[in-house]
Motif scaffolding. Sequence first.
Motif, short mmCIF file in Angstrom:
data_model
loop_
_atom_site.label_atom_id
_atom_site.label_comp_id
_atom_site.label_asym_id
_atom_site.label_seq_id
_atom_site.Cartn_x
_atom_site.Cartn_y
_atom_site.Cartn_z
N SER A 1 131.71 -30.80 40.75
CA SER A 1 131.56 -29.59 41.69
C SER A 1 132.29 -29.88 43.01
CB SER A 1 130.71 -28.27 42.17
OG SER A 1 129.57 -29.20 43.28
N GLY A 2 131.27 -31.37 43.47
CA GLY A 2 131.88 -31.48 44.40
C GLY A 2 133.95 -32.58 44.78
N LEU A 3 133.37 -32.54 42.70
CA LEU A 3 134.52 -33.13 43.19
C LEU A 3 135.96 -31.65 42.57
CD1 LEU A 3 134.23 -36.36 40.73
CD2 LEU A 3 134.82 -36.23 43.06
N TRP A 4 136.13 -30.57 42.43
CA TRP A 4 136.79 -29.25 42.85
C TRP A 4 137.56 -29.04 43.81
CZ3 TRP A 4 132.50 -25.02 40.96
CH2 TRP A 4 132.15 -25.11 40.50
N THR A 5 138.54 -28.79 43.39
CA THR A 5 139.68 -28.40 44.93
C THR A 5 139.91 -27.17 44.49
OG1 THR A 5 141.66 -29.28 45.98
CG2 THR A 5 141.48 -28.96 43.71
N LEU A 6 140.54 -26.43 45.56
CA LEU A 6 141.12 -25.35 45.43
C LEU A 6 142.40 -25.61 45.31
CD1 LEU A 6 139.60 -23.66 49.28
CD2 LEU A 6 139.22 -22.53 46.65
N SER A 7 143.25 -24.02 44.64
CA SER A 7 144.57 -24.55 43.94
C SER A 7 145.08 -23.21 43.93
CB SER A 7 144.28 -24.65 42.15
OG SER A 7 145.28 -24.52 41.34
N PRO A 8 146.10 -23.06 44.52
CA PRO A 8 147.19 -22.06 44.89
C PRO A 8 146.94 -21.53 43.12
CG PRO A 8 148.50 -23.81 46.17
CD PRO A 8 147.09 -24.65 44.64
N SER A 9 146.86 -22.48 41.85
CA SER A 9 147.31 -22.48 40.35
C SER A 9 148.75 -22.29 39.67
CB SER A 9 146.50 -20.95 40.01
OG SER A 9 146.02 -21.24 38.82
N ASP A 10 149.93 -21.87 40.43
CA ASP A 10 151.34 -21.58 40.65
C ASP A 10 151.82 -22.25 41.59
OD1 ASP A 10 153.90 -20.80 39.08
OD2 ASP A 10 153.08 -19.28 39.28
N PHE A 11 151.72 -23.14 41.75
CA PHE A 11 151.74 -23.80 42.77
C PHE A 11 153.10 -24.36 42.55
CE2 PHE A 11 152.61 -27.09 45.96
CZ PHE A 11 152.00 -26.70 46.58
N GLY A 12 153.99 -23.92 43.64
CA GLY A 12 155.31 -25.44 43.37
C GLY A 12 156.49 -24.71 44.06
N PHE B 1 149.85 -16.34 45.35
CA PHE B 1 148.02 -17.35 45.29
C PHE B 1 147.72 -16.12 44.54
CE2 PHE B 1 150.34 -18.91 49.17
CZ PHE B 1 149.93 -20.20 49.07
N GLU B 2 148.17 -15.46 44.02
CA GLU B 2 147.44 -14.63 42.74
C GLU B 2 146.35 -14.46 42.12
OE1 GLU B 2 149.81 -11.84 40.70
OE2 GLU B 2 151.64 -10.94 42.12
N TYR B 3 146.74 -16.48 41.48
CA TYR B 3 145.72 -17.09 40.74
C TYR B 3 144.77 -17.88 41.38
CZ TYR B 3 149.12 -15.34 37.19
OH TYR B 3 150.41 -14.20 37.32
N PHE B 4 144.51 -17.70 43.08
CA PHE B 4 143.92 -18.78 44.04
C PHE B 4 142.74 -19.09 43.99
CE2 PHE B 4 141.28 -19.81 47.64
CZ PHE B 4 142.07 -20.61 47.95
N GLY B 5 141.86 -20.03 43.31
CA GLY B 5 140.96 -20.82 43.18
C GLY B 5 140.24 -22.33 42.95
N TRP B 6 139.22 -22.69 42.63
CA TRP B 6 138.76 -23.60 42.08
C TRP B 6 138.73 -23.84 40.86
CZ3 TRP B 6 136.98 -26.07 46.29
CH2 TRP B 6 135.82 -25.19 47.13
N ASP B 7 139.08 -25.85 41.31
CA ASP B 7 139.78 -26.09 39.78
C ASP B 7 140.66 -27.62 40.05
OD1 ASP B 7 141.15 -25.79 37.41
OD2 ASP B 7 142.42 -24.74 37.19
N ASP B 8 140.33 -28.05 38.67
CA ASP B 8 140.13 -29.47 38.81
C ASP B 8 141.63 -29.90 39.42
OD1 ASP B 8 140.35 -32.57 37.83
OD2 ASP B 8 139.50 -31.92 36.06
N PRO B 9 141.73 -30.94 40.25
CA PRO B 9 143.11 -32.17 41.11
C PRO B 9 143.50 -31.58 40.02
CG PRO B 9 141.09 -32.78 41.69
CD PRO B 9 140.01 -31.71 40.71
#
Length: 330
Positions: A192-203, A220-228
């Motif tokens: 969990s220390g390596l998770w990042t916050l992601s917009p998910s549909d970012f660009g 940012f409808e799909y925002f949350g923690w994810d693998d970078p």
Amino acid sequence: VQISFVLKNVWTDLDIKTIQEVIGGGNSKIFKVTTRDCDIALKIYPDLATDVRPRRTNEWLALSLTHEAKMQTPKPFATNEDLNWSLIEWYNGDVANGSDQVRLMQAVDFIRALTEVAKVSRTNTSIGFATEACLTPINVDTQIRNRLDCFRSIDDSDLQKFLEQVLVPNFNGSVKDARDLLKDGYESQLSSGLWTLSPSDFGLHNSIITSANDVVFYDFEYFGWDDPVKVTADFCLHPAMRLDLSSQRYWVGEMKALFAHDVEFELRLKALAPLYAIRWALIVLNEFRSDKLKNRLHAQSTIQLDIRKKQVEQLEKAKLMIANLDRSVF
């Protein structure tokens, strides 16, 4: 008229002059609301009865966090749970060019700033996982299999031929390669220390260049923690981005530097990038799925969609994505 009536009764302090629907892609309806003081975007999210994903909640949280951190995102004005509507700052401007080096640098800066927000948000229990997060490598494998299952019953010979003869063999080969590279890590969750916050549909496809020449990121409808690694791959692979190889190499190099503390970041990226590309190939084929078309029609109710023409276009995009699986950029 009905939307104006609801707005005036829910947000009584709004001095509304005009309301205009904005035609575009996506799954939510957007209206430009002109008030005496400013312009506001009204966002009407898909009905939760047919799409259970908490798009409004995710976006409101994301905009609240990023606005507090003084990042280049729209200010959240108001939201209503019962309506599933939000009012967000409106920006006039043009979409950024994906090959513009300055804009690419600003996209890198945005993710860098978001990693700082992530560091201070580790204990924020209101932040959930990004939509279709892949915090364990096998997650993307499972998502691909689930998406394939949704296509099995679709009566379209061109689609089925592509899936059976091209996509599935490439998928099986990519899974084997990823398992060989990651070993036990293929089925181990990222710390969990390596998770990042992601917009998910970012660009840059989800950005506006303002009259002041600033870039503002939205959606940012799909925002949350994810693998970078997923953030990195998706930025390059998103079909709306159309990044050339030079831009992709720049992005990947910057992400490798940003996440250098994650000692297996590069290994995971190499192993999983082909699988993310296959996943994207299936996403662009959503026009073949009746359940996904409902959301498109919700957002574009005034457009007479030529469904078959769109399906043919999307199938060609999917073929191109699979043809480019072995890009060395990752």
